[in-house]
Design an enzyme around this catalytic site. Sequence first.
Site, mmCIF file in Angstrom:
data_model
loop_
_atom_site.group_PDB
_atom_site.id
_atom_site.type_symbol
_atom_site.label_atom_id
_atom_site.label_comp_id
_atom_site.label_asym_id
_atom_site.label_seq_id
_atom_site.Cartn_x
_atom_site.Cartn_y
_atom_site.Cartn_z
ATOM 1 N N ARG A 152 0.824 -1.233 0.000
ATOM 2 C CA ARG A 152 0.000 0.000 0.000
ATOM 3 C C ARG A 152 0.849 1.270 0.000
ATOM 4 N NH1 ARG A 152 -2.690 -3.066 3.721
ATOM 5 N NH2 ARG A 152 -4.576 -4.047 2.904
ATOM 6 N N LYS A 166 1.994 11.285 -11.660
ATOM 7 C CA LYS A 166 1.167 10.292 -12.354
ATOM 8 C C LYS A 166 1.982 9.030 -12.549
ATOM 9 C CE LYS A 166 -1.340 13.161 -15.588
ATOM 10 N NZ LYS A 166 -1.769 13.103 -16.988
ATOM 11 N N GLU A 206 8.550 17.579 -26.414
ATOM 12 C CA GLU A 206 7.774 17.949 -25.231
ATOM 13 C C GLU A 206 8.348 19.237 -24.614
ATOM 14 O OE1 GLU A 206 4.350 16.909 -23.852
ATOM 15 O OE2 GLU A 206 5.362 15.121 -24.590
ATOM 16 N N LYS A 247 6.455 22.762 -15.048
ATOM 17 C CA LYS A 247 5.446 21.696 -14.904
ATOM 18 C C LYS A 247 5.021 21.574 -13.443
ATOM 19 C CE LYS A 247 3.856 17.078 -15.701
ATOM 20 N NZ LYS A 247 4.073 15.715 -16.184
ATOM 21 N N GLU A 263 -5.510 17.263 -11.818
ATOM 22 C CA GLU A 263 -5.890 17.447 -13.207
ATOM 23 C C GLU A 263 -7.357 17.801 -13.423
ATOM 24 O OE1 GLU A 263 -5.060 14.177 -16.001
ATOM 25 O OE2 GLU A 263 -3.686 15.666 -16.770
ATOM 26 N N ARG A 277 -4.141 22.196 -15.767
ATOM 27 C CA ARG A 277 -3.264 21.262 -16.456
ATOM 28 C C ARG A 277 -3.650 21.087 -17.925
ATOM 29 N NH1 ARG A 277 -1.105 15.578 -13.790
ATOM 30 N NH2 ARG A 277 -0.047 16.455 -12.017
ATOM 31 N N ASN A 332 -2.050 20.127 -22.789
ATOM 32 C CA ASN A 332 -2.491 19.334 -23.937
ATOM 33 C C ASN A 332 -2.185 20.007 -25.276
ATOM 34 O OD1 ASN A 332 -3.518 17.248 -22.395
ATOM 35 N ND2 ASN A 332 -5.472 18.317 -22.105
ATOM 36 N N HIS A 356 -1.196 18.094 -28.367
ATOM 37 C CA HIS A 356 -1.504 16.697 -28.083
ATOM 38 C C HIS A 356 -2.803 16.200 -28.701
ATOM 39 C CE1 HIS A 356 1.882 16.914 -25.430
ATOM 40 N NE2 HIS A 356 1.727 15.669 -25.037
ATOM 41 N N HIS A 406 -2.068 13.081 -30.678
ATOM 42 C CA HIS A 406 -2.596 11.746 -30.384
ATOM 43 C C HIS A 406 -3.237 11.116 -31.614
ATOM 44 C CE1 HIS A 406 -2.861 12.684 -25.791
ATOM 45 N NE2 HIS A 406 -1.702 12.134 -26.117
ATOM 46 N N HIS A 442 5.947 9.784 -29.863
ATOM 47 C CA HIS A 442 5.146 10.788 -29.168
ATOM 48 C C HIS A 442 5.672 12.224 -29.365
ATOM 49 C CE1 HIS A 442 2.330 12.398 -26.334
ATOM 50 N NE2 HIS A 442 3.316 12.948 -25.637
HETATM 51 N N1 NAD Z 1 3.817 10.129 -15.767
HETATM 52 C C1 NAD Z 1 3.723 11.139 -16.595
HETATM 53 O O1 NAD Z 1 3.297 12.239 -16.242
HETATM 54 C C2 NAD Z 1 4.176 10.957 -18.010
HETATM 55 C C3 NAD Z 1 4.344 12.060 -18.848
HETATM 56 C C4 NAD Z 1 4.817 11.862 -20.130
HETATM 57 C C5 NAD Z 1 5.097 10.577 -20.564
HETATM 58 N N2 NAD Z 1 4.918 9.515 -19.735
HETATM 59 C C6 NAD Z 1 5.249 8.136 -20.163
HETATM 60 O O2 NAD Z 1 6.642 8.092 -20.398
HETATM 61 C C7 NAD Z 1 6.904 7.051 -21.350
HETATM 62 C C8 NAD Z 1 7.885 7.573 -22.379
HETATM 63 O O3 NAD Z 1 9.083 7.900 -21.733
HETATM 64 P P1 NAD Z 1 10.476 7.884 -22.505
HETATM 65 O O4 NAD Z 1 10.358 8.667 -23.735
HETATM 66 O O5 NAD Z 1 11.522 8.202 -21.529
HETATM 67 O O6 NAD Z 1 10.529 6.374 -23.000
HETATM 68 P P2 NAD Z 1 11.398 5.116 -22.517
HETATM 69 O O7 NAD Z 1 11.355 4.945 -21.064
HETATM 70 O O8 NAD Z 1 10.967 3.984 -23.365
HETATM 71 O O9 NAD Z 1 12.876 5.544 -22.929
HETATM 72 C C9 NAD Z 1 13.197 5.717 -24.280
HETATM 73 C C10 NAD Z 1 14.339 4.788 -24.709
HETATM 74 O O10 NAD Z 1 15.566 5.344 -24.277
HETATM 75 C C11 NAD Z 1 16.295 4.403 -23.496
HETATM 76 N N3 NAD Z 1 17.061 5.189 -22.526
HETATM 77 C C12 NAD Z 1 16.554 5.969 -21.521
HETATM 78 N N4 NAD Z 1 17.545 6.637 -20.928
HETATM 79 C C13 NAD Z 1 18.710 6.309 -21.545
HETATM 80 C C14 NAD Z 1 20.057 6.696 -21.403
HETATM 81 N N5 NAD Z 1 20.435 7.632 -20.528
HETATM 82 N N6 NAD Z 1 20.975 6.116 -22.203
HETATM 83 C C15 NAD Z 1 20.590 5.204 -23.150
HETATM 84 N N7 NAD Z 1 19.332 4.826 -23.355
HETATM 85 C C16 NAD Z 1 18.399 5.362 -22.573
HETATM 86 C C17 NAD Z 1 15.256 3.475 -22.931
HETATM 87 O O11 NAD Z 1 15.791 2.218 -22.612
HETATM 88 C C18 NAD Z 1 14.275 3.391 -24.095
HETATM 89 O O12 NAD Z 1 14.712 2.469 -25.050
HETATM 90 C C19 NAD Z 1 5.566 6.632 -21.917
HETATM 91 O O13 NAD Z 1 5.189 5.397 -21.377
HETATM 92 C C20 NAD Z 1 4.620 7.729 -21.460
HETATM 93 O O14 NAD Z 1 3.292 7.266 -21.255
HETATM 94 C C21 NAD Z 1 4.478 9.683 -18.477
HETATM 95 ZN ZN ZN Z 2 3.128 14.406 -24.172
#
Ligand code: NAD
Ligand code: ZN
Length: 363
Positions: A121, A143, A185, A226, A236, A240, A244, A247, A251, A263
């Site tokens: 929990r 999130k 982003e 942010k 949200e 917030r 978008n 987006h 999307h 993305h």
């Molecule tokens: N929680 C939130 O508010 C929020 C906001 C935006 C996006 N997201 C989520 O984030 C995810 C996307 O994140 P992302 O773009 O970081 O994707 P990811 O975690 O898949 O990373 C992208 C790629 O880069 C590699 N990588 C990361 N850091 C590295 C480094 N320093 N050296 C070498 N390789 C590295 C990873 O292994 C992966 O292959 C999605 O699932 C999305 O839904 C969440």
């Molecule tokens: Zn985004």
Amino acid sequence: MKVLKVALGRNSYGIRIGAEIMERTGLWLKEEGLSGKAAVITDSNVGPLYAARLEQSLKTAGFTVTILEIAAGEAQKTLETAAGLYDKLAAAYLERNSPVIALGGGVVGDLAGFIAATYLRGVPFVQVPTSLLAMVDSSVGGKTGVDHGQLKNIVGAFYQPRMVIADTSVLKTLPREELSNGMGEVIKYAALNKYFFKYLEQNIEKAMVLDEPVMEQIVLLNAGFKAKIVGEDERESGRRAILNYGHTIGHGVEAVTGFKVKHGQAVAIGMIEENKIALRLGMFSRPEAEKIEEMVYHAGLPARLPELSHEDKLKLIEAVKHDKKVVNGKIRFTLLQSIGRAVVTDKVTPGLIGEELFGWSSS
Ligand SMILES: NC(=O)c1ccc[n+]([C@@H]2O[C@H](COP(=O)([O-])OP(=O)(O)OC[C@H]3O[C@@H](n4cnc5c(N)ncnc54)[C@H](O)[C@@H]3O)[C@@H](O)[C@H]2O)c1
Ligand SMILES: [Zn+2]
């Protein structure tokens, strides 16, 4: 190093930003009152590069460390992966006060955060984001969650970390495409904040070669902006929504291309197309739209929609119509009035989207 305070009352925490700071993680966690066991969740790209470094830091501070590595990629952000990790945490006898540390991009951060929120929990959660996107965006805001079936981020929880450690020097190993992706982003955030936009405009070329002070400043400005918006609207409901920007169409682009357009790339296209709609509505100015386009270009991101069949164009409009921002059947678009000033409007009709994106006549 810079420390950004995220003020959320009882849930307040600090984001530490700087080069070569990962080594201090163990010490900082100890200062935070944490001790005993710690679990690091990472992926198959980041683990081999940085897990040993983080483990060493934690061990030196007296922690017993379990490293848990998942395969890299969005496909792993599921309840099945989470279930496997719960088994491993139980096998390592992780306790109530044992931190779960996310070492990786947004995928690892969202998944590990969800695990930290739900295991026993809730156990202390620490983020060590390694992608640009994770540093500026996904590690801020609380999130967490996983995908389920075809639906992204559909199961999750709001759960704040105890600490975020953004070591900008790890961006050196981030694939170029992922740097651009994160920058999509970043440009979006900058477009919503005049001061940030000016800074980014002057420094985007340095950012793309990972100039250390510039990266530190970008992460600071972006995460700070942010955090401010999230602080005003933690769950949200209203403000917030400006995030978008880019987006709604973004999307749609992801959906019709089966996520082949990443993305950050989709957001870049989304910003440019949404700016055209704002221009058409007489809300926005062309010179400012051009500034954003210029930045998208410098970040190595696409500025145009990919080639789409007539059917896909219809599908894109359908996807936009069914975006989660739809309220009472009206599409809610976040459009710019000027750089630094966004509004949410329901004036954008499917007909107008067809005209602006595909040159269809509305008669
Ligand atoms: N929680 C939130 O508010 C929020 C906001 C935006 C996006 N997201 C989520 O984030 C995810 C996307 O994140 P992302 O773009 O970081 O994707 P990811 O975690 O898949 O990373 C992208 C790629 O880069 C590699 N990588 C990361 N850091 C590295 C480094 N320093 N050296 C070498 N390789 C590295 C990873 O292994 C992966 O292959 C999605 O699932 C999305 O839904 C969440
Ligand atoms: Zn985004």
